[in-house]
Design a protein around this motif. Sequence first.
Motif: not given
Length: 489
Positions: A208-222
């Motif tokens: 995805w080319n994002y830091p892992q915490w960012w991917i997790d945050a997007v997944k959790s919000a959306y």
Amino acid sequence: MQKRPLITVKKAPKPVRIKLKPASGPGSAPSAVSIPSASELPSSGRSLQPNFKTKLPHESLAFALFGAAQAVAQVKAGTALPQALAKIFEHSDPSPQARGAIQAIAYRAMRQLGRAETLLGMMTSKAPDPALLHGLLCCALSLLCNPSETDGGLPYDDFTVVDQAVTAAAAHPDIAHAKGMVNAVLRRFLRERIALMQTAQLQPVAAWNYPQWWIDAVKSAYPHDWQAILVAGNSAPPLTLRVNLRRTTVPEYLQTLTQAGIAAQPIGSSAVRLDKPLPVAQIPGFADGMASVQDAAAQLAATLLDVSDGMRVLDACAAPGGKTGHLLETAVLDLTALDHDARRLVRIEENLQRLQLSATLTVGDASNRQWWDGRQFDRILADVPCTASGIVRRHPDIRWLRRKADTLQLATLSKEILDNLWQMLRPNGKLLFVTCSLWPQESEAQAAAFAMRNQATRLPAPGQLLPTVGKEDDHDGLFYALFQKTSSQ
Ligand SMILES: C[S@@+](CC[C@H](N)C(=O)[O-])C[C@H]1O[C@@H](n2cnc3c(N)ncnc32)[C@H](O)[C@@H]1O
């Protein structure tokens, strides 16, 4: 498994050996790849010879790779990409074409940094040192991975990229010792591209080319839209213009564009999207204020705030003045543009001069009253500082610069700003709260808590707009909440 030979690299005064990791087969599980952070990069983006000027020809890919590598190294050390590029351009004074190439490669490298660093982690046994070398390899890999991906592909064939990356390395005294390593890593990538890419893609950061915490945050919000959001953030943004309706109309301006041979589509009451982005200097009427660059979602603010002639309006976090200009194009206002950063306030002044409009420009902190004359406002625009997680397609460096803890810190500041500004709004007045964030803590949760604390009436507004890419809708991710004071408040 076949062992790769060690690559010997010459470095004065004593030789250093950089190990290349052995290849992993196509089906093998990815080894745990650690992405080096700025602090792990030994020279943290600082050049050992900061005043070094390369003699590489400006028209060469090596020169562009070198400039982009410096930019990547600076981002890894914590500098925002536009500032890093500005410094590099000031220092090396590249030709306009070279400037474009450096920028294109640096932005591309930011959009592919997760994958490039994962690949580097798979092919080398330690983070390439110094950071300039790491940046150069990331830039070269971003050109070699799926050359046709994202920004339409850059017109370089594989062997040119390798040759020019080696030339760029050889031309700088900090990294000349590692030119053999650059050659070895990039050639190995070309030989084993499919297997390496398949293995790298198993890691979310590379896929995805994002830091892992960012991917997790997007997944959790959306949970339903997270993939589309991440993809949108990696796309190259369109160039959307706001037509100055004080000076012209959308059909008239479209005609001007057609006469200049520029294809564009109307996409709203004042927005026009160019089929192909152009430098602003080539946009007809830009210098005279006929049009401004502004994303379609950002153009909603002026209409939502519902301003009319004669109103006293506060644009509370105003720089660089995109929405200030739009408000003043919409109605004749007594507008105060406030920002706590005096240098950024200068940019509002420049924008308003171009648009031939005026406002009272004030340096001040929107979370306190020290700058306020005590007269309440009819309308307040609170475009508060935020993580900017909704505009990463325009600022692909943001994801690598932000830390998870920034969200809470910025949400705390914007809470203070909103509560303070509410006291400055007259009864029946309206306050528009805007963020360019995707994180609910900064947007919807903030809006809901604000309404409760202040007994603010919430009026219809779009709420969270997710970043969207497409023919019909193509805009950044912004959040809008509109509040009104009651007559007795
Ligand atoms: C999202 S940007 C505003 C964009 C602007 N409204 C536009 O449309 O061009 C946020 C701005 O808030 C400013 N800012 C940050 N903290 C502030 C504070 N405490 N008081 C006033 N301005 C602040 C920043 O300097 C920045 O210019």
